[in-house]
Scaffold this motif. Structure first.
Motif, short mmCIF file in Angstrom:
data_model
loop_
_atom_site.label_atom_id
_atom_site.label_comp_id
_atom_site.label_asym_id
_atom_site.label_seq_id
_atom_site.Cartn_x
_atom_site.Cartn_y
_atom_site.Cartn_z
N ARG A 153 0.46 13.25 6.69
CA ARG A 153 -0.05 12.57 5.51
C ARG A 153 1.08 11.88 4.75
NH1 ARG A 153 -3.89 17.18 3.01
NH2 ARG A 153 -3.97 15.75 1.22
N LEU A 154 2.24 12.52 4.67
CA LEU A 154 3.39 11.90 4.02
C LEU A 154 3.85 10.67 4.79
CD1 LEU A 154 5.45 15.07 3.04
CD2 LEU A 154 4.37 13.46 1.46
N ALA A 155 3.88 10.77 6.11
CA ALA A 155 4.31 9.66 6.94
C ALA A 155 3.37 8.47 6.79
CB ALA A 155 4.39 10.09 8.40
N ALA A 156 2.10 8.76 6.53
CA ALA A 156 1.11 7.69 6.43
C ALA A 156 1.07 7.06 5.04
CB ALA A 156 -0.27 8.23 6.79
N GLU B 277 -3.93 14.47 -4.90
CA GLU B 277 -4.78 13.35 -5.30
C GLU B 277 -4.00 12.04 -5.35
OE1 GLU B 277 -6.53 14.75 -8.91
OE2 GLU B 277 -8.07 15.89 -7.84
N ALA B 278 -2.72 12.08 -5.78
CA ALA B 278 -1.90 10.87 -5.80
C ALA B 278 -1.72 10.34 -4.38
CB ALA B 278 -0.54 11.17 -6.42
N GLN B 279 -1.44 11.23 -3.45
CA GLN B 279 -1.25 10.83 -2.05
C GLN B 279 -2.54 10.26 -1.47
OE1 GLN B 279 -2.57 12.94 0.73
NE2 GLN B 279 -1.96 11.31 2.12
N ASP B 280 -3.65 10.88 -1.80
CA ASP B 280 -4.93 10.42 -1.26
C ASP B 280 -5.32 9.05 -1.81
OD1 ASP B 280 -7.23 10.92 0.39
OD2 ASP B 280 -8.38 11.23 -1.44
N ALA C 43 -3.24 6.75 -3.02
CA ALA C 43 -2.30 5.77 -2.51
C ALA C 43 -2.59 5.40 -1.06
CB ALA C 43 -0.87 6.31 -2.63
N ASN C 44 -3.16 6.33 -0.33
CA ASN C 44 -3.41 6.12 1.10
C ASN C 44 -4.71 5.38 1.34
OD1 ASN C 44 -2.44 6.46 3.73
ND2 ASN C 44 -3.81 8.18 4.09
N THR C 45 -5.63 5.42 0.36
CA THR C 45 -6.96 4.87 0.62
C THR C 45 -7.44 3.84 -0.39
OG1 THR C 45 -7.96 6.71 -0.59
CG2 THR C 45 -7.71 6.98 1.79
N ASP C 46 -6.96 3.87 -1.62
CA ASP C 46 -7.56 3.04 -2.66
C ASP C 46 -6.63 1.97 -3.24
OD1 ASP C 46 -10.18 4.33 -2.80
OD2 ASP C 46 -9.07 6.07 -3.53
N MET C 47 -5.49 2.38 -3.76
CA MET C 47 -4.62 1.44 -4.46
C MET C 47 -3.20 2.00 -4.48
SD MET C 47 -6.30 2.41 -8.13
CE MET C 47 -7.92 2.51 -7.33
N PRO C 48 -2.18 1.13 -4.60
CA PRO C 48 -0.81 1.64 -4.66
C PRO C 48 -0.56 2.47 -5.90
CG PRO C 48 -0.86 -0.71 -5.13
CD PRO C 48 -2.24 -0.34 -4.69
N VAL C 49 0.31 3.46 -5.76
CA VAL C 49 0.63 4.39 -6.84
C VAL C 49 2.14 4.49 -6.95
CG1 VAL C 49 0.49 6.80 -7.62
CG2 VAL C 49 -1.49 5.74 -6.50
N ILE C 50 2.64 4.49 -8.18
CA ILE C 50 4.04 4.80 -8.43
C ILE C 50 4.09 6.05 -9.31
CG2 ILE C 50 4.22 3.26 -10.45
CD1 ILE C 50 7.14 2.69 -9.54
N ALA C 51 4.99 6.97 -8.97
CA ALA C 51 5.04 8.24 -9.69
C ALA C 51 6.47 8.74 -9.72
CB ALA C 51 4.14 9.28 -9.02
N THR C 52 6.78 9.58 -10.69
CA THR C 52 8.08 10.24 -10.75
C THR C 52 7.94 11.69 -10.29
OG1 THR C 52 8.00 11.10 -13.02
CG2 THR C 52 8.67 8.81 -12.74
N MET C 53 9.04 12.23 -9.79
CA MET C 53 9.11 13.64 -9.42
C MET C 53 10.50 14.15 -9.72
SD MET C 53 7.21 14.37 -5.76
CE MET C 53 8.01 15.98 -5.63
N GLN D 163 0.85 -1.19 0.00
CA GLN D 163 0.00 0.00 0.00
C GLN D 163 0.88 1.23 0.00
OE1 GLN D 163 -2.41 -0.76 3.55
NE2 GLN D 163 -4.18 -1.10 2.23
N GLY D 164 0.35 2.33 -0.51
CA GLY D 164 1.05 3.59 -0.42
C GLY D 164 1.62 4.09 -1.74
#
Length: 322
Positions: free
Chosen positions: A251-254, A207-210, A212-222, A114-115
Motif C-alpha cells: 500500500r505504501l509503494a502504491a 484514511e490518508a493513504q486510502d 490519496a490512493n483513490t480520490d485526490m492527492p494529499v499532503i501531510a506532515t509526520m 496522485q498519491g
C-alpha cells in the motif's frame, strides 16, 4: 519607563507553571532555560490567565498573545496544571524561499499528481511551513478547492482565495470525532487537494493513504527522524489496521508520491550569533519515471534502509542538473 515585552525575546517554547515561566533558548550545543516570571510579569500573568480560562477546551488548544502564537498542551502535576506552549512561527512563504529543491517543487505542481506527499522532521524543523506553502502554491497555480484539516486549530491562516483557487480551512476536534469524521466527509467534497496537519495515529494514517490512493492527492506532515523512520512508522500504523507487513508495504509503494525530510541545524553567523537553517532530504517516487521504479520496489519489499541510496542518487542528479 516602557514595559518590556516577551515578544522581543528570542525563544522557541515556554513551560508555564503556577510560579514559574521557563522559556527555551536554543543554541548550537545546548538548550537554555530562562525563567522570565520576574522579567516579563505582565506577559506571564496574561498567558497564565488565558490558559486557566481555556481549561474546558481540552488538553490542546491554540493561544494568541499579541504578536505571539502558541500551540498549548495542558497537563497536571501535584501542585496544579502545567502548560507547554510551543511557539508557532509557521507561515506561508513564497515557494522560492522554501528549503526545497526546485525539481521537487515542480513535481508537486503536476496537474495529474496522485498519491501522498509527506513532509517529515523533528519538532521545529519547518514541516508546517513547508507543507502549508506547497499546499497553497499548488492551489494558487492550478486552481480548484483545497481543504486543510488541522488539529488543533490551524497554525497557518490559509482560508480564502489563492490565485486560481480557494482554500477551506477546517479545525479538527477530537471531541467531534477527530480526523476520522472529517476525512470521511472530505471524500465526498470533490476537493482537488487535501492537507492533513499531522498524521499521528493509525486511523488517520490509514484514511490518508486510502484517500490519496483513490480520490485526490494529499499532503501531510509526520514527526520522524529520517525518511527510513517515516516508512517504519507508517508501516506500523497500517499494520495497526490489521494489515500484514507485506500488505502495508504494498500500500505504501502504491500511494506515497514523495517525501521531504527536514532537519533544523544551527550555524554561527559572522557576528557570532546562532542562526537556524533547514536542510532537506528528498525522495521522489514518480511512477512515470523508470529511475524511480527501483525505490518503489524497495518500499514494496520493506527495504526502507536501502532507500538512502536512491535519495543520494537523486541528490547527485539534482546537483548535476540532470
Amino acid at each position: 519607563m516602557e514595559t518590556a515585552h516577551l515578544a522581543g525575546m528570542q525563544f522557541v517554547d515556554i513551560v508555564l507553571g503556577q510560579d514559574f515561566c521557563d522559556v527555551k533558548v536554543e543554541e548550537p550545543d545546548v538548550t537554555r532555560l530562562v525563567d522570565v516570571e520576574r522579567d516579563y510579569p505582565h506577559d506571564v500573568a496574561a498567558l497564565r490567565e488565558q490558559c486557566r480560562h481555556r481549561k474546558d477546551e481540552g488538553s490542546e488548544f491554540t493561544l494568541n498573545h499579541g504578536t505571539l502564537r502558541f500551540r498549548v498542551t495542558a497537563m497536571n502535576e501535584e501542585r496544579g496544571p502545567i502548560w507547554f506552549l510551543s511557539r508557532i512561527d509557521a507561515h506561508m512563504r513564497p515557494i522560492y524561499q522554501l528549503p526545497l529543491p526546485r525539481d521537487f517543487v515542480a513535481y508537486t505542481l503536476r496537474p495529474r499528481l496522485q498519491g501522498l506527499l509527506l513532509i517529515t522532521g523533528g519538532f521545529g524543523a519547518g514541516k508546517t511551513t513547508a507543507a502549508s506553502s506547497l499546499f497553497c502554491h499548488r492551489i494558487a497555480t492550478l486552481g480548484g478547492t483545497g481543504v486543510a484539516l488541522e488539529d488543533p486549530t490551524g497554525e497557518v491562516c490559509m482560508a480564502g482565495r489563492h490565485g486560481q483557487g480557494r482554500i477551506i480551512q477546517i479545525p479538527i476536534s477530537r471531541d467531534r470525532g477527530g480526523y476520522h469524521v472529517a476525512l470521511q466527509l472530505v471524500r465526498r467534497s470533490r476537493a482537488d487537494f487535501i492537507l492533513i496537519g499531522e498524521i499521528r495515529d493509525a486511523t488517520t494514517a490509514i484514511e490518508a493513504q486510502d484517500i490519496a490512493n483513490t480520490d485526490m492527492p494529499v499532503i501531510a506532515t509526520m514527526h520522524a527522524s529520517s525518511i527510513e523512520e517515516t516508512f517504519d512508522k507508517y508501516q506500523a500504523y497500517l499494520r495497526g489496521g490489521h494489515a500484514s507487513s507485506a500488505e502495508a508495504n504494498a500500500r505504501l509503494a502504491a500511494s506515497v508520491a514523495g517525501i521531504v525530510h527536514l532537519t533544523k541545524e544551527y550555524v554561527r553567523a559572522p557576528g557570532g550569533q546562532a542562526v537556524a537553517r533547514y536542510v532537506p532530504r528528498c525522495l521522489v517516487l514518480d511512477r512515470t519515471d523508470a529511475t524511480c521504479l527501483g525505490a518503489i520496489g524497495k518500499i514494496r519489499d520493506g527495504n526502507f534502509v536501502g532507500l538512502n541510496d536512491d535519495i543520494d542518487l537523486q541528490a547527485a542528479r539534482r546537483a548535476r542538473g540532470t
